[in-house]
Design an enzyme around this catalytic site. Structure first.
Site, short mmCIF file in Angstrom:
data_model
loop_
_atom_site.label_atom_id
_atom_site.label_comp_id
_atom_site.label_asym_id
_atom_site.label_seq_id
_atom_site.Cartn_x
_atom_site.Cartn_y
_atom_site.Cartn_z
N ASN A 171 -6.42 2.53 -12.57
CA ASN A 171 -5.43 1.55 -12.15
C ASN A 171 -4.05 2.12 -12.39
O ASN A 171 -3.83 2.84 -13.37
CB ASN A 171 -5.59 0.27 -12.99
CG ASN A 171 -4.54 -0.78 -12.65
OD1 ASN A 171 -4.32 -1.09 -11.48
ND2 ASN A 171 -3.89 -1.32 -13.67
N ASP A 181 -5.38 -4.06 -18.53
CA ASP A 181 -4.45 -2.94 -18.78
C ASP A 181 -4.72 -2.25 -20.11
O ASP A 181 -3.83 -1.58 -20.65
CB ASP A 181 -2.98 -3.41 -18.71
CG ASP A 181 -2.59 -3.91 -17.33
OD1 ASP A 181 -3.08 -3.36 -16.33
OD2 ASP A 181 -1.79 -4.86 -17.26
N ASN A 212 1.38 3.05 -2.63
CA ASN A 212 0.60 3.97 -3.48
C ASN A 212 -0.62 4.51 -2.73
O ASN A 212 -0.98 5.68 -2.86
CB ASN A 212 0.18 3.28 -4.77
CG ASN A 212 1.29 3.29 -5.80
OD1 ASN A 212 1.64 4.35 -6.32
ND2 ASN A 212 1.87 2.13 -6.06
N HIS A 268 -0.31 0.94 -13.30
CA HIS A 268 0.47 -0.20 -13.79
C HIS A 268 1.94 0.22 -13.79
O HIS A 268 2.26 1.32 -14.23
CB HIS A 268 0.00 -0.57 -15.20
CG HIS A 268 0.74 -1.74 -15.75
ND1 HIS A 268 0.51 -3.04 -15.32
CD2 HIS A 268 1.75 -1.83 -16.66
CE1 HIS A 268 1.33 -3.86 -15.94
NE2 HIS A 268 2.09 -3.15 -16.76
N GLU A 274 5.59 6.38 -9.40
CA GLU A 274 4.18 6.02 -9.13
C GLU A 274 3.62 6.90 -8.03
O GLU A 274 2.47 7.36 -8.11
CB GLU A 274 4.08 4.54 -8.70
CG GLU A 274 4.43 3.55 -9.77
CD GLU A 274 4.17 2.11 -9.34
OE1 GLU A 274 3.16 1.85 -8.68
OE2 GLU A 274 4.99 1.24 -9.67
N GLY A 319 0.78 -1.23 0.00
CA GLY A 319 0.00 0.00 0.00
C GLY A 319 0.81 1.29 0.00
O GLY A 319 0.34 2.31 0.52
C1 GAR Z 1 2.91 -1.10 -7.60
O1 GAR Z 1 4.16 -1.10 -8.23
C2 GAR Z 1 1.80 -1.13 -8.64
O2 GAR Z 1 2.08 -0.39 -9.79
C3 GAR Z 1 1.72 -2.59 -8.94
O3 GAR Z 1 1.89 -3.23 -7.69
C4 GAR Z 1 2.69 -2.41 -6.85
C5 GAR Z 1 1.94 -2.20 -5.54
O4 GAR Z 1 2.72 -1.52 -4.61
N1 GAR Z 1 0.46 -2.93 -9.56
C6 GAR Z 1 0.31 -3.89 -10.45
O5 GAR Z 1 1.21 -4.61 -10.82
C7 GAR Z 1 -1.11 -4.06 -10.97
N2 GAR Z 1 -1.13 -4.81 -12.19
P1 GAR Z 1 2.06 -0.84 -3.33
O6 GAR Z 1 1.15 -1.88 -2.68
O7 GAR Z 1 3.22 -0.50 -2.47
O8 GAR Z 1 1.30 0.37 -3.80
#
Ligand code: GAR
Length: 205
Positions: free
Chosen positions: A105, A148, A14, A107, A177, A12
């Site tokens: 979303n 995606d 993001n 990515h 991100e 989490g």
């Molecule tokens: C992030 O890098 C996000 O872009 C990716 O998972 C990670 C989650 O990190 N998402 C995907 O791959 C979705 N297809 P977080 O839990 O620290 O935000």
């Protein structure tokens, strides 16, 4: 303020970036839903006094039921915008139809490269490393029925030629991100984002 629901599966970071930059300012995170009981993002939400809900697929009759339960929680909290912040499941057409052009979303690659089914989390960065790409970066897009494949809202390219491992690529991209996702969510909350077919435009501040 626009009510936001955030879906997570893991750490989490993001989610944290959206809490820090958007929550209580341009938008209101009404609920955080996780499909994993031990997702650290749940603690981040609780620390910010945001309600959480854990919905396990193993407790659901099937994937349709799992999605129906998530929609139920989002509707209960009056959610208008759904943010997938490291959510590792593909949503059903019924979920997407409940929030048309209202699900975003993030990515961790430059779509249309290194995306689609099977490309998530570290798998993406490993594929990019093995391919020898010199540039990567996050994409934030609206979610449609193609994995995606929805309209792109924003992307940020970053050099990765100094990265000597998939982990180093992940770290470089993740830093971007954390800026891109909150910015996009804020722009949507402020009513600046417009969609016309595949074309997304964002009003200047
Ligand atoms: C992030 O890098 C996000 O872009 C990716 O998972 C990670 C989650 O990190 N998402 C995907 O791959 C979705 N297809 P977080 O839990 O620290 O935000």
């Amino acid at each position: 303020m626009m009510k936001i629901g955030v879906l997570i599966s893991g750490g989490g970071t993001n989610l944290q970036a959206v809490i820090d930059a958007v929550h209580g300012k341009s938008g209101d995170i009404a609920v955080v839903i996780s499909n994993k009981a031990d997702a650290y993002g749940l603690e981040r939400a609780q620390k910010a006094d945001i309600p959480t809900s854990v919905i396990l697929e193993s407790d659901c009759a099937d994937v349709d039921d799992f999605n129906k339960k998530m929609i139920g929680v989002l509707k209960d909290y009056g959610v208008e915008l759904v943010v997938l912040a490291g959510f590792m499941r593909i949503l059903t057409p019924a979920f997407i139809a409940a929030y048309p052009n209202r699900i975003v979303n993030i990515h961790p690659a430059l779509i249309p490269s290194f995306c689609g089914e099977g490309f998530y989390g570290m798998r993406v960065h490993r594929a990019i490393f093995e391919y020898g790409a010199k540039v990567s970066g996050p994409t934030v897009h609206f979610v449609n029925e193609e994995a995606d494949g929805g309209p792109i809202i924003a992307q940020k390219a970053v050099a990765i030629d100094d990265c000597d491992s998939p982990e180093a690529i992940a770290e470089t991209v993740l830093r971007e991100e954390h800026k891109l996702l909150p910015w996009v969510v804020e722009q949507i909350c402020l009513g600046r984002v417009h969609v016309d077919g595949r074309l997304v435009t964002i009003d200047k501040a």
